[in-house]
Design a protein around this motif. Structure first.
Motif, PDB file in Angstrom:
ATOM      1  N   ASP A 133       3.560  -9.678  -0.347  1.00 56.77           N
ATOM      2  CA  ASP A 133       4.613  -8.699  -0.591  1.00 56.77           C
ATOM      3  C   ASP A 133       4.451  -8.176  -2.011  1.00 56.77           C
ATOM      4  N   PHE A 134       4.159  -6.897  -2.139  1.00 53.89           N
ATOM      5  CA  PHE A 134       3.873  -6.325  -3.449  1.00 53.89           C
ATOM      6  C   PHE A 134       5.160  -6.016  -4.207  1.00 53.89           C
ATOM      7  N   ASN A 135       5.117  -6.310  -5.504  1.00 53.55           N
ATOM      8  CA  ASN A 135       6.200  -5.888  -6.400  1.00 53.55           C
ATOM      9  C   ASN A 135       5.956  -4.437  -6.753  1.00 53.55           C
ATOM     10  N   MET A 136       6.853  -3.561  -6.336  1.00 52.56           N
ATOM     11  CA  MET A 136       6.644  -2.125  -6.528  1.00 52.56           C
ATOM     12  C   MET A 136       7.136  -1.622  -7.869  1.00 52.56           C
ATOM     13  N   SER A 137       7.762  -2.498  -8.653  1.00 53.17           N
ATOM     14  CA  SER A 137       8.259  -2.088  -9.971  1.00 53.17           C
ATOM     15  C   SER A 137       7.290  -2.520 -11.052  1.00 53.17           C
ATOM     16  N   GLU A 138       7.381  -1.846 -12.200  1.00 52.23           N
ATOM     17  CA  GLU A 138       6.568  -2.244 -13.331  1.00 52.23           C
ATOM     18  C   GLU A 138       7.152  -3.473 -14.000  1.00 52.23           C
ATOM     19  N   GLY A 228       1.122  -0.806 -14.438  1.00 54.15           N
ATOM     20  CA  GLY A 228       1.729   0.499 -14.645  1.00 54.15           C
ATOM     21  C   GLY A 228       1.667   1.369 -13.406  1.00 54.15           C
ATOM     22  N   VAL A 229       2.686   2.167 -13.195  1.00 54.28           N
ATOM     23  CA  VAL A 229       2.761   3.044 -12.027  1.00 54.28           C
ATOM     24  C   VAL A 229       3.020   4.466 -12.493  1.00 54.28           C
ATOM     25  N   GLU A 230       2.307   5.422 -11.916  1.00 48.21           N
ATOM     26  CA  GLU A 230       2.431   6.813 -12.319  1.00 48.21           C
ATOM     27  C   GLU A 230       3.234   7.589 -11.288  1.00 48.21           C
ATOM     28  N   ARG A 231       4.483   7.881 -11.631  1.00 44.22           N
ATOM     29  CA  ARG A 231       5.341   8.662 -10.750  1.00 44.22           C
ATOM     30  C   ARG A 231       4.933  10.138 -10.789  1.00 44.22           C
ATOM     31  N   GLY A 232       5.438  10.915  -9.870  1.00 41.14           N
ATOM     32  CA  GLY A 232       5.129  12.342  -9.862  1.00 41.14           C
ATOM     33  C   GLY A 232       5.735  13.014  -8.649  1.00 41.14           C
ATOM     34  N   LEU A 274       1.128   3.612  -6.591  1.00 37.66           N
ATOM     35  CA  LEU A 274       0.798   2.194  -6.593  1.00 37.66           C
ATOM     36  C   LEU A 274       0.187   1.823  -7.930  1.00 37.66           C
ATOM     37  N   SER A 275       0.481   0.622  -8.409  1.00 35.13           N
ATOM     38  CA  SER A 275      -0.166   0.163  -9.641  1.00 35.13           C
ATOM     39  C   SER A 275      -1.628  -0.153  -9.372  1.00 35.13           C
ATOM     40  N   PHE A 276      -2.428  -0.142 -10.435  1.00 36.55           N
ATOM     41  CA  PHE A 276      -3.836  -0.486 -10.268  1.00 36.55           C
ATOM     42  C   PHE A 276      -3.978  -1.915  -9.766  1.00 36.55           C
ATOM     43  N   GLY A 277      -3.141  -2.823 -10.280  1.00 36.08           N
ATOM     44  CA  GLY A 277      -3.220  -4.220  -9.865  1.00 36.08           C
ATOM     45  C   GLY A 277      -2.987  -4.388  -8.375  1.00 36.08           C
ATOM     46  N   ASN A 278      -1.980  -3.722  -7.829  1.00 34.38           N
ATOM     47  CA  ASN A 278      -1.706  -3.811  -6.397  1.00 34.38           C
ATOM     48  C   ASN A 278      -2.803  -3.131  -5.582  1.00 34.38           C
ATOM     49  N   ALA A 279      -3.273  -1.985  -6.060  1.00 33.57           N
ATOM     50  CA  ALA A 279      -4.350  -1.287  -5.351  1.00 33.57           C
ATOM     51  C   ALA A 279      -5.607  -2.133  -5.294  1.00 33.57           C
ATOM     52  N   ASP A 280      -5.871  -2.861  -6.366  1.00 38.54           N
ATOM     53  CA  ASP A 280      -7.084  -3.672  -6.433  1.00 38.54           C
ATOM     54  C   ASP A 280      -7.059  -4.799  -5.397  1.00 38.54           C
ATOM     55  N   VAL A 281      -5.882  -5.343  -5.137  1.00 39.98           N
ATOM     56  CA  VAL A 281      -5.761  -6.375  -4.105  1.00 39.98           C
ATOM     57  C   VAL A 281      -6.135  -5.808  -2.741  1.00 39.98           C
ATOM     58  N   ILE A 282      -5.640  -4.632  -2.429  1.00 35.95           N
ATOM     59  CA  ILE A 282      -5.944  -4.009  -1.141  1.00 35.95           C
ATOM     60  C   ILE A 282      -7.417  -3.646  -1.057  1.00 35.95           C
ATOM     61  N   LEU A 283      -7.950  -3.083  -2.124  1.00 34.65           N
ATOM     62  CA  LEU A 283      -9.373  -2.700  -2.132  1.00 34.65           C
ATOM     63  C   LEU A 283     -10.271  -3.905  -1.878  1.00 34.65           C
ATOM     64  N   GLY A 284      -9.925  -5.042  -2.468  1.00 34.29           N
ATOM     65  CA  GLY A 284     -10.738  -6.246  -2.310  1.00 34.29           C
ATOM     66  C   GLY A 284     -10.706  -6.820  -0.911  1.00 34.29           C
ATOM     67  N   SER A 285      -9.740  -6.381  -0.109  1.00 30.03           N
ATOM     68  CA  SER A 285      -9.609  -6.919   1.251  1.00 30.03           C
ATOM     69  C   SER A 285     -10.279  -6.049   2.307  1.00 30.03           C
TER      70      SER A 285
END
Length: 500
Positions: A133-138, A228-232, A274-285
């Protein structure tokens, strides 16, 4: 005389600047641009050159690093998302600042449609049965976390998706073509995209939607901390979607939320940053086909090996709301002594997704200090030749909303009377100096940077260090800002635009 207006963004020349952290040099550069770039706004005597040099020297001598720091501190005491109650503090701060300088000051309000998150969640379900379960906040101070809006994409539709993930690089058409050549189909999947290559968030989502993707996860990797998360915004176009082409004034005509012209502005599939840290977990899978070599060697931080789909799946939920709120543009006007109906406009947006220390309040602090120095010059009897308008725009982060509404309301007036526009956004950001300009401003850019000392190289000017790094291409022209509809609105109105 016609009343002053709201965000002119149209003329024939543009600067795009950013400067390293030492702020004093940056603010000196910006103020030098104001004076040298707009020399014709000054009141000329029998010896205009001498008067200009003296006035510019006096203007720069009024610089105060501590004053600028105090402005920035006051502007960033708390998050100030457009349309929220805390944003009124910055509205009142800027208004009071102009008013206390005894400048002609006023506000202009608009009712516009903005978008806010209600809740979001994301979890990854792996082939071995484990779930994350990803933490979606910074990562922020717990005392401050409830004041910060959850990471989201403004105007994203609500939705829930449970599907496999495909990595699509930057989400360009060429990236989908490369996946197609590998036999990878994104239809029915959630696409994971890294931000970059000049493609807007809205553009990323639009292409993904056309390929049959169910949702988009977008992350930034370069120069970002892992949490860090980049809103937009993912809205297509600029300005209030309920009043396209005219200003969203109180009591004015508005389209309905279900009007086809309004719906065309919004994506049909949900997305989240998505933060880079969370994205990296998905990419590694991810399994499946190996990504093209250039995707692995992009110079970023992602450990990209395979594109998917899956085998991991994500459970994606986003719920948001769109509502009409009031936004506030703030203005200070310095009437010209010789051509009062010719306008030189200096502007900067004030709203921020969170605290906005860099974007936009490094620029807002510069704008406030420019106003202070103008006021001091006026106390000594100086007046500009042409009218100067200082504009503080609201709701820029949602799609240049505040400035666009003002332009739409004052289009005829601006078309006849606007002379030049200087925009100060991220005045201090990252290492090095960067600029681009249309040909009309090449010489000005060189002249100004030759006058400013570089804070990182003793004895050298900004121009010398910049030219050495870029060699013969020290001045690069860039037409990206003319692709913005707000510039199209006024493309023939003024004679020059500087964007900082």
């Amino acid at each position: 005389m016609s009343p002053p207006l709201t965000k002119p963004t149209t003329t024939s020349s543009i600067f795009f600047l950013s400067k390293p952290p030492p702020p004093l040099c940056t603010f000196l550069l910006l103020t030098a641009l104001c004076f040298i770039g707009f020399f014709y706004t000054l009141h000329h005597s029998q010896n205009p050159k001498t008067t200009l040099q003296h006035t510019a020297t006096l203007f720069l001598s009024y610089s105060s690093n501590s004053t600028i720091s105090s402005y920035l501190h006051s502007l960033t005491l708390h998050p100030h998302l457009a349309g929220t109650k805390p944003s009124l503090d910055t509205v009142n701060y800027v208004f009071s600042h102009f008013k206390n300088l005894k400048l002609e000051t006023h506000k202009k309000e608009y009712q516009v449609l903005l978008s806010y998150p209600i809740k979001s969640s994301l979890s990854a379900h792996f082939s071995n049965g484990s779930v994350v379960d990803f933490n979606m906040s910074e990562f922020v101070d717990l005392a401050e976390s409830d004041k910060i809006v959850s990471p989201y994409h403004a105007y994203s539709p609500s939705g829930t998706v449970h599907a496999k993930v495909v990595f699509v690089n930057y989400g360009r058409e060429v990236d989908y073509s490369a996946l197609g050549a590998l036999g990878v189909n994104v239809s029915g999947c959630v696409v994971l995209v890294r931000k970059g290559e000049g493609l807007s968030r809205g553009g990323v989502v639009k292409i993904a939607e056309s390929k049959g993707a169910l949702a988009v996860l977008l992350y930034a990797e370069e120069g970002r901390v892992s949490g860090g998360v980049e809103r937009g915004t993912v809205m297509r176009g600029v300005g209030d979607p309920l009043s396209p082409g005219w200003a969203g004034v109180e009591g004015g005509e508005r389209l309905g939320l279900e009007d086809s012209e309004v719906l065309e502005r919004f994506p049909k599939i949900p997305s989240l940053p998505l933060s880079f840290g969370n994205a990296d977990v998905i990419l590694g899978s991810l399994g499946g086909r190996t990504v093209p070599p250039e995707w692995r060697d992009s110079g970023g931080r992602s450990r990209v090996l395979r594109a998917g789909p899956g085998p991991a799946k994500v459970n994606f939920t986003y719920q948001g709301e769109k509502k009409v709120v009031t936004i506030h543009n703030v203005f200070a006007v310095i009437r010209g002594s010789e051509e009062p109906d010719r306008y030189v406009i200096l502007g900067n947006h004030r709203d921020a997704w969170t605290y906005g220390a860099v974007d936009p309040n490094s620029g807002t602090a510069a704008l406030l200090d420019i106003a202070r120095r103008y006021a001091r010059l006026m106390q000594k009897g100086w007046n500009p030749r042409r009218t100067i308008i200082l504009g503080s725009w609201d709701a820029e982060e949602f799609g240049m909303v505040g400035s666009t509404e003002w332009v739409e309301q004052n289009l005829v007036n601006l078309g006849a009377k606007a002379v030049a526009y200087l925009n100060v956004d991220c005045a201090v950001q990252g290492p090095g100096f960067f600029a681009s300009a249309t040909p009309q401003l090449d010489n000005l850019l060189i002249e100004v940077t030759k006058k400013v000392k570089d804070p990182e190289a003793e004895g050298a000017t900004v121009y010398e260090k910049w030219a050495a790094r870029n060699q013969v291409n020290a001045v690069r022209l860039n037409s990206i800002f003319y692709q913005m509809p707000v510039f199209e609105l006024l493309k023939d109105a003024a004679s020059s635009i500087i964007k900082c």
